[in-house]
Design an enzyme around this catalytic site. Structure first.
Site, PDB file in Angstrom:
ATOM      1  N   ASP A   1      -4.225  -5.566 -17.708  1.00  0.00           N
ATOM      2  CA  ASP A   1      -3.202  -4.651 -18.258  1.00  0.00           C
ATOM      3  C   ASP A   1      -3.412  -4.261 -19.710  1.00  0.00           C
ATOM      4  O   ASP A   1      -2.452  -3.937 -20.402  1.00  0.00           O
ATOM      5  CB  ASP A   1      -1.803  -5.313 -18.129  1.00  0.00           C
ATOM      6  CG  ASP A   1      -1.488  -5.657 -16.674  1.00  0.00           C
ATOM      7  OD1 ASP A   1      -0.801  -6.656 -16.451  1.00  0.00           O
ATOM      8  OD2 ASP A   1      -1.963  -4.915 -15.777  1.00  0.00           O
TER       9      ASP A   1
ATOM     10  N   GLY B   1       0.779  -1.240   0.000  1.00  0.00           N
ATOM     11  CA  GLY B   1       0.000   0.000   0.000  1.00  0.00           C
ATOM     12  C   GLY B   1       0.806   1.284   0.000  1.00  0.00           C
ATOM     13  O   GLY B   1       0.305   2.339   0.371  1.00  0.00           O
ATOM     14  N   SER B   2       2.060   1.241  -0.455  1.00  0.00           N
ATOM     15  CA  SER B   2       2.840   2.497  -0.491  1.00  0.00           C
ATOM     16  C   SER B   2       2.226   3.483  -1.477  1.00  0.00           C
ATOM     17  O   SER B   2       2.191   4.684  -1.217  1.00  0.00           O
ATOM     18  CB  SER B   2       4.299   2.208  -0.837  1.00  0.00           C
ATOM     19  OG  SER B   2       4.448   1.786  -2.174  1.00  0.00           O
ATOM     20  N   ASN B   3       1.705   2.989  -2.591  1.00  0.00           N
ATOM     21  CA  ASN B   3       1.034   3.900  -3.533  1.00  0.00           C
ATOM     22  C   ASN B   3      -0.275   4.418  -2.942  1.00  0.00           C
ATOM     23  O   ASN B   3      -0.617   5.587  -3.098  1.00  0.00           O
ATOM     24  CB  ASN B   3       0.765   3.190  -4.854  1.00  0.00           C
ATOM     25  CG  ASN B   3       2.010   3.101  -5.720  1.00  0.00           C
ATOM     26  OD1 ASN B   3       2.432   4.080  -6.296  1.00  0.00           O
ATOM     27  ND2 ASN B   3       2.609   1.933  -5.758  1.00  0.00           N
TER      28      ASN B   3
ATOM     29  N   HIS C   1       0.877  -0.142 -13.637  1.00  0.00           N
ATOM     30  CA  HIS C   1       1.630  -1.379 -13.855  1.00  0.00           C
ATOM     31  C   HIS C   1       3.123  -1.037 -13.848  1.00  0.00           C
ATOM     32  O   HIS C   1       3.534  -0.049 -14.484  1.00  0.00           O
ATOM     33  CB  HIS C   1       1.220  -2.013 -15.191  1.00  0.00           C
ATOM     34  CG  HIS C   1       1.892  -3.324 -15.445  1.00  0.00           C
ATOM     35  ND1 HIS C   1       1.529  -4.477 -14.784  1.00  0.00           N
ATOM     36  CD2 HIS C   1       2.929  -3.652 -16.250  1.00  0.00           C
ATOM     37  CE1 HIS C   1       2.325  -5.471 -15.192  1.00  0.00           C
ATOM     38  NE2 HIS C   1       3.172  -4.992 -16.081  1.00  0.00           N
TER      39      HIS C   1
ATOM     40  N   LEU D   1      -8.359  -9.857 -11.270  1.00  0.00           N
ATOM     41  CA  LEU D   1      -8.940  -9.324 -12.507  1.00  0.00           C
ATOM     42  C   LEU D   1     -10.254  -8.618 -12.160  1.00  0.00           C
ATOM     43  O   LEU D   1     -11.037  -9.135 -11.345  1.00  0.00           O
ATOM     44  CB  LEU D   1      -9.208 -10.511 -13.451  1.00  0.00           C
ATOM     45  CG  LEU D   1      -9.568 -10.176 -14.897  1.00  0.00           C
ATOM     46  CD1 LEU D   1      -8.417  -9.467 -15.595  1.00  0.00           C
ATOM     47  CD2 LEU D   1      -9.943 -11.460 -15.637  1.00  0.00           C
ATOM     48  N   ILE D   2     -10.490  -7.455 -12.743  1.00  0.00           N
ATOM     49  CA  ILE D   2     -11.747  -6.737 -12.483  1.00  0.00           C
ATOM     50  C   ILE D   2     -12.823  -7.345 -13.389  1.00  0.00           C
ATOM     51  O   ILE D   2     -12.661  -7.377 -14.603  1.00  0.00           O
ATOM     52  CB  ILE D   2     -11.586  -5.235 -12.795  1.00  0.00           C
ATOM     53  CG1 ILE D   2     -10.491  -4.626 -11.901  1.00  0.00           C
ATOM     54  CG2 ILE D   2     -12.915  -4.506 -12.606  1.00  0.00           C
ATOM     55  CD1 ILE D   2     -10.774  -4.672 -10.416  1.00  0.00           C
TER      56      ILE D   2
ATOM     57  N   ASN E   1      -5.369   1.805 -13.425  1.00  0.00           N
ATOM     58  CA  ASN E   1      -4.403   0.902 -12.796  1.00  0.00           C
ATOM     59  C   ASN E   1      -3.003   1.408 -13.084  1.00  0.00           C
ATOM     60  O   ASN E   1      -2.767   2.141 -14.052  1.00  0.00           O
ATOM     61  CB  ASN E   1      -4.569  -0.517 -13.377  1.00  0.00           C
ATOM     62  CG  ASN E   1      -3.601  -1.515 -12.745  1.00  0.00           C
ATOM     63  OD1 ASN E   1      -3.433  -1.539 -11.527  1.00  0.00           O
ATOM     64  ND2 ASN E   1      -2.953  -2.320 -13.579  1.00  0.00           N
TER      65      ASN E   1
HETATM   66  C1  GRF Z   1       3.344  -1.437  -7.506  1.00  0.00           C
HETATM   67  O1  GRF Z   1       4.595  -1.853  -7.999  1.00  0.00           O
HETATM   68  C2  GRF Z   1       2.373  -1.297  -8.644  1.00  0.00           C
HETATM   69  O2  GRF Z   1       2.974  -0.903  -9.861  1.00  0.00           O
HETATM   70  C3  GRF Z   1       1.849  -2.687  -8.788  1.00  0.00           C
HETATM   71  O3  GRF Z   1       1.774  -3.213  -7.487  1.00  0.00           O
HETATM   72  C4  GRF Z   1       2.716  -2.519  -6.666  1.00  0.00           C
HETATM   73  C5  GRF Z   1       1.976  -1.945  -5.491  1.00  0.00           C
HETATM   74  O4  GRF Z   1       2.909  -1.543  -4.549  1.00  0.00           O
HETATM   75  N1  GRF Z   1       0.572  -2.671  -9.457  1.00  0.00           N
HETATM   76  P1  GRF Z   1       2.320  -0.907  -3.175  1.00  0.00           P
HETATM   77  O5  GRF Z   1       1.455  -1.967  -2.535  1.00  0.00           O
HETATM   78  O6  GRF Z   1       1.541   0.317  -3.549  1.00  0.00           O
HETATM   79  O7  GRF Z   1       3.558  -0.593  -2.357  1.00  0.00           O
END
Ligand code: GRF
Length: 190
Positions: free
Chosen positions: A144, A12-14, A103, A86-87, A101
């Site tokens: 994707d 969940g860093s993003n 990727h 998959l959605i 999304n």
């Molecule tokens: C990221 O590398 C993103 O590109 C991929 O899954 C990873 C998620 O990382 N879809 P985080 O859980 O947000 O750290």
């Protein structure tokens, strides 16, 4: 106020950066974190950041329960951030051009089922690519394959380990995903 739901399966860093980016935003807010993995680190991050989370399993994703929850919460935009399932087509239809999304590679190469996390970086290194990067795209019912919104690149150095490349890619993600979501929100007046 545009209501954003982030779906994630992992650390969940993003997700954290998206929540933080929109925390004081005038027009948009991350109001829900959806997750399909009870032990995922993203749930702790959502808790720490005061964002409600919604835990569901694959059956509920496929049988319309998740769709009803998102519609019931008046979600305007669904942002996938490390969501590994998959959605389903019905959910894509319920949110036309409203699911995106990220990727960790330059699609269309190195994408598709099973291409996630370190598998992607291992394949890029094995293919002796000189660069990699990120792709942010609309989601359709195939892994994707949706229309691209944004790509950014980074070098692949000789001798790179998957971990080293992953760190370079994560830095790109954190720098760009909130900005791309912001542009989408502003441009579409979602
Ligand atoms: C990221 O590398 C993103 O590109 C991929 O899954 C990873 C998620 O990382 N879809 P985080 O859980 O947000 O750290």
């Amino acid at each position: 106020m545009i209501r954003i739901a982030v779906l994630a399966s992992g650390s969940g860093s993003n997700t954290q950066r998206l929540i933080e980016h929109f925390a004081q935003h005038a027009q948009a807010r991350v109001v829900l974190v959806g997750c399909d993995q009870p032990q995922a680190g993203v749930l702790q991050r959502a808790w720490d950041l005061g964002v409600p989370s919604y835990l569901f399993n694959g059956v509920q994703l496929r049988d319309g329960t998740v769709q009803r929850e998102l519609l019931g919460q008046r979600i305007d935009l669904v942002v996938l951030a490390g969501f590994l399932r998959l959605i389903p087509a019905d959910l894509v239809k319920a949110f036309p051009q409203r699911i995106i999304n990220i990727h960790p590679a330059l699609l269309p190469k190195f994408g598709g089922k099973g291409m996630f996390g370190s598998h992607v970086h291992e394949a890029v290194i094995a293919a002796k690519e000189k660069e990699s990067g990120i792709t942010i795209h609309y989601v359709n019912e195939h892994y994707d394959e949706g229309e691209h919104l944004f790509q950014a690149t980074c070098p692949v150095h000789a001798g790179d380990t998957p971990e080293a490349l992953a760190a370079r890619i994560h830095a790109l993600e954190h720098a760009h995903y909130p900005q791309v979501v912001e542009q989408l929100v502003l441009a579409n007046g979602l």
